[in-house]
Design an enzyme around this catalytic site. Structure first.
Site, PDB file in Angstrom:
ATOM      1  N   ASN A 258       0.943  -1.333   0.136  1.00  0.00           N
ATOM      2  CA  ASN A 258       0.358   0.000  -0.316  1.00  0.00           C
ATOM      3  C   ASN A 258       0.881   1.251  -0.120  1.00  0.00           C
ATOM      4  O   ASN A 258       1.597   2.044  -0.449  1.00  0.00           O
ATOM      5  CB  ASN A 258      -0.514  -0.487   0.687  1.00  0.00           C
TER       6      ASN A 258
ATOM      7  N   ASP B 219      -4.612  -6.269   5.333  1.00  0.00           N
ATOM      8  CA  ASP B 219      -5.660  -6.353   5.884  1.00  0.00           C
ATOM      9  C   ASP B 219      -5.904  -8.284   5.322  1.00  0.00           C
ATOM     10  O   ASP B 219      -6.428  -9.398   6.277  1.00  0.00           O
ATOM     11  CB  ASP B 219      -6.705  -6.424   5.704  1.00  0.00           C
TER      12      ASP B 219
ATOM     13  N   LYS C  16       8.991 -18.510  -9.440  1.00  0.00           N
ATOM     14  CA  LYS C  16       7.773 -17.244 -10.040  1.00  0.00           C
ATOM     15  C   LYS C  16       6.311 -17.385 -11.156  1.00  0.00           C
ATOM     16  O   LYS C  16       6.690 -18.865 -11.496  1.00  0.00           O
ATOM     17  CB  LYS C  16       8.829 -16.449 -11.038  1.00  0.00           C
TER      18      LYS C  16
ATOM     19  N   PRO D 242      -3.788 -11.266  10.789  1.00  0.00           N
ATOM     20  CA  PRO D 242      -3.942 -11.135  12.483  1.00  0.00           C
ATOM     21  C   PRO D 242      -4.365  -9.943  11.680  1.00  0.00           C
ATOM     22  O   PRO D 242      -3.519  -9.189  11.323  1.00  0.00           O
ATOM     23  CB  PRO D 242      -3.321 -11.769  12.378  1.00  0.00           C
ATOM     24  N   ASP D 243      -5.417  -9.419  12.774  1.00  0.00           N
ATOM     25  CA  ASP D 243      -5.439  -7.960  13.451  1.00  0.00           C
ATOM     26  C   ASP D 243      -4.348  -7.824  13.614  1.00  0.00           C
ATOM     27  O   ASP D 243      -5.015  -8.212  15.620  1.00  0.00           O
ATOM     28  CB  ASP D 243      -6.309  -7.104  13.334  1.00  0.00           C
TER      29      ASP D 243
HETATM   30  N1  CTP Z   1      -3.383  -2.755  11.842  1.00  0.00           N
HETATM   31  C1  CTP Z   1      -2.984  -3.783  12.710  1.00  0.00           C
HETATM   32  N2  CTP Z   1      -3.500  -4.865  12.033  1.00  0.00           N
HETATM   33  C2  CTP Z   1      -4.129  -5.568  11.078  1.00  0.00           C
HETATM   34  C3  CTP Z   1      -4.365  -4.292  10.282  1.00  0.00           C
HETATM   35  C4  CTP Z   1      -5.107  -2.839  10.523  1.00  0.00           C
HETATM   36  O1  CTP Z   1      -2.338  -4.025  14.103  1.00  0.00           O
HETATM   37  N3  CTP Z   1      -4.354  -6.402  10.002  1.00  0.00           N
HETATM   38  C5  CTP Z   1      -4.164  -1.741  12.315  1.00  0.00           C
HETATM   39  C6  CTP Z   1      -3.288  -0.556  12.045  1.00  0.00           C
HETATM   40  O2  CTP Z   1      -1.945  -0.388  12.318  1.00  0.00           O
HETATM   41  C7  CTP Z   1      -4.351   0.828  12.433  1.00  0.00           C
HETATM   42  C8  CTP Z   1      -5.747  -0.411  12.769  1.00  0.00           C
HETATM   43  O3  CTP Z   1      -5.626  -1.325  12.842  1.00  0.00           O
HETATM   44  O4  CTP Z   1      -3.167   0.752  13.320  1.00  0.00           O
HETATM   45  C9  CTP Z   1      -6.754   0.402  11.552  1.00  0.00           C
HETATM   46  O5  CTP Z   1      -6.512   0.022  10.762  1.00  0.00           O
HETATM   47  P1  CTP Z   1      -6.904  -0.290   8.974  1.00  0.00           P
HETATM   48  O6  CTP Z   1      -6.746  -0.796   8.434  1.00  0.00           O
HETATM   49  O7  CTP Z   1      -8.006   1.451   9.079  1.00  0.00           O
HETATM   50  O8  CTP Z   1      -8.540  -0.722  10.094  1.00  0.00           O
HETATM   51  P2  CTP Z   1      -9.108  -1.991   9.182  1.00  0.00           P
HETATM   52  O9  CTP Z   1      -8.660  -3.538  10.680  1.00  0.00           O
HETATM   53  O10 CTP Z   1      -9.028  -2.286   7.687  1.00  0.00           O
HETATM   54  O11 CTP Z   1     -10.830  -1.744   9.083  1.00  0.00           O
HETATM   55  P3  CTP Z   1     -12.124  -1.577   8.158  1.00  0.00           P
HETATM   56  O12 CTP Z   1     -11.415  -2.280   6.837  1.00  0.00           O
HETATM   57  O13 CTP Z   1     -12.665  -1.894   8.810  1.00  0.00           O
HETATM   58  O14 CTP Z   1     -11.108   0.008   7.862  1.00  0.00           O
END
Ligand code: CTP
Length: 397
Positions: free
Chosen positions: A208, A276, A286, A303-304
């Protein structure tokens, strides 16, 4: 942050002594004044001439050197520093310290000093793990001695495990933290930053537009208020800040592992733009064009990291700050995100095309806390970082 700090560096007798030459250089580059002391055994590994040439000072070697006593007694020498660093700290030197021996210049200085002491141990893994050494480590820790390392890895003796001296830059970071002053001195803070790269195959990836500049500025601002910062960064456009422990990663999965390894911390700031999704089964070779048509990619959810840390039952940082990069209904979405992820604050920004924020120099922030939404005027990312660092300091006191 080391400008005009005085370091008394005791170089013990171990193969890692060669790294102490680089350590002297790194400390001096940052403005520190290094007074070197070389033990007899240390002289077997590095020469007094190379040590004094790098330190730009004479090297102290002998307790009974009368010239030294006339110029500066050993008591005075032991107290003329802001920090005493022992690198490499051998098993023998640590045993002497734990027992309070004073039979050479190094051990006498260590017994006589009234300034803080840090050791960077270096020894064979069996020596490190030996109950006698472990007892000495416990004694030294109880005496308030700080430790930098050791690391785990391959050793000069051919064995593998804990006992390798920390790298010079890691010791510099530990020295920096030990000498830190400011409202965040003594606080350990984690910052994630930059994008992640999710591989498609060995040459292609999904990424990104994050440059890493806001996360980098935050890490620098926290460090300048005295915090010990662990900076976990994806492949960013901007270089990492100096004086912080940097852990470079590529993927979200690696970022999560690095974050978990950095815990416990007093606060964690998640400024990274984590992907995400990752490609479910990235190809190990490749991908080639084929006549059979276009390839299709299947995705798996990453993972979030923010949610994982926010929802920890044990070892949750006292303050967890997330970011929300939104394009619509910024406050509503960010407020919902704060609840959903379980973090304390959300730094929300509008990254719609045309705001110039993603990859730009300025930021337009709304800070969401338990007290609601607070609009900040548009300002440089450095100013956002400084203001956020001040707020973090206020909340951690
Ligand atoms: N974040 C994270 N791990 C992920 C995705 C996000 O730690 N896999 C953290 C980012 O560092 C940021 C926050 O979550 O602090 C918000 O990320 P964002 O991408 O804006 O939110 P999303 O979880 O993607 O929600 P949405 O798609 O609904 O905007």
């Amino acid at each position: 942050m080391l400008a005009s700090k005085r370091i008394l560096l005791i170089i013990g007798g171990g193969i890692a002594a060669f790294k102490s030459l680089d350590l002297i250089r790194r400390l001096r580059e940052r403005g520190a004044e290094v007074t070197p002391v070389l033990t007899r055994a240390g002289e077997e590994f590095v020469t007094p001439l190379s040590v004094s040439a790098l330190a730009g000072k004479r090297v102290f070697r002998d307790l009974f050197d009368l010239t030294d006593e006339a110029e500066m007694g050993h008591i005075e020498l032991s107290r003329s520093a802001d920090l005493v660093v022992v690198a490499p700290a051998t098993a023998d030197l640590m045993a002497k310290m734990a027992q309070g021996h004073a039979d050479d210049l190094a051990s006498t200085l260590l017994l006589a000093t009234d300034t803080p002491v840090m050791v960077a141990p270096a020894m064979n893994v069996r020596m490190w793990e030996h109950p006698a050494t472990q007892r000495n480590i416990a004694t030294l820790k109880a005496d308030g001695i700080a430790f930098a390392g050791p690391n785990e890895g391959d050793m000069a003796c051919g064995e593998h495990g804990p006992g390798r001296m920390a790298e010079p830059l890691e010791i510099v970071t530990a020295v920096d933290a030990a000498l830190a002053s400011g409202p965040l001195a003594g606080k350990r803070i984690l910052v994630t930053s930059g994008p992640t790269h999710e591989p498609i195959d060995p040459v292609r990836y999904i990424a990104n537009r994050s440059s890493g500049s806001q996360g980098t500025a935050i890490a620098r601002a926290l460090n300048s208020l005295g915090a010990e910062v662990v900076f976990v960064t994806g492949p960013a456009d901007v270089p990492p800040p100096q004086g912080v422990e940097t852990v470079p990663v590529e993927t979200a999965q690696q970022m999560l592992e690095a974050v978990q390894a950095a815990l416990p911390v007093d606060a964690a700031i998640f400024a990274a733009a984590v992907a995400d999704w990752r490609v479910a089964s990235a190809s190990t070779s490749k991908m080639k064009k084929t006549k059979g048509g276009l390839p299709s990619l299947e995705f798996a959810e990453n993972p979030d990291i923010l949610a994982t840390v926010s929802q920890l039952d044990h070892g949750r940082p006292g303050l967890v700050v997330g970011f929300a990069a939104e394009t619509d209904d910024v406050v509503e979405n960010a407020t919902a995100k704060r609840k959903r992820k379980g973090c304390d604050w959300i730094v929300a920004n509008d990254v719609s095309h045309g705001t110039g924020i993603m990859g730009g120099k300025e930021n337009d922030i709304t800070l969401i806390t338990e007290n609601g939404a607070e609009d900040w005027p548009r300002m440089s990312k450095d100013d956002v970082a400084n203001r956020l660092a001040e707020r973090i300091a206020q909340s951690l006191i």
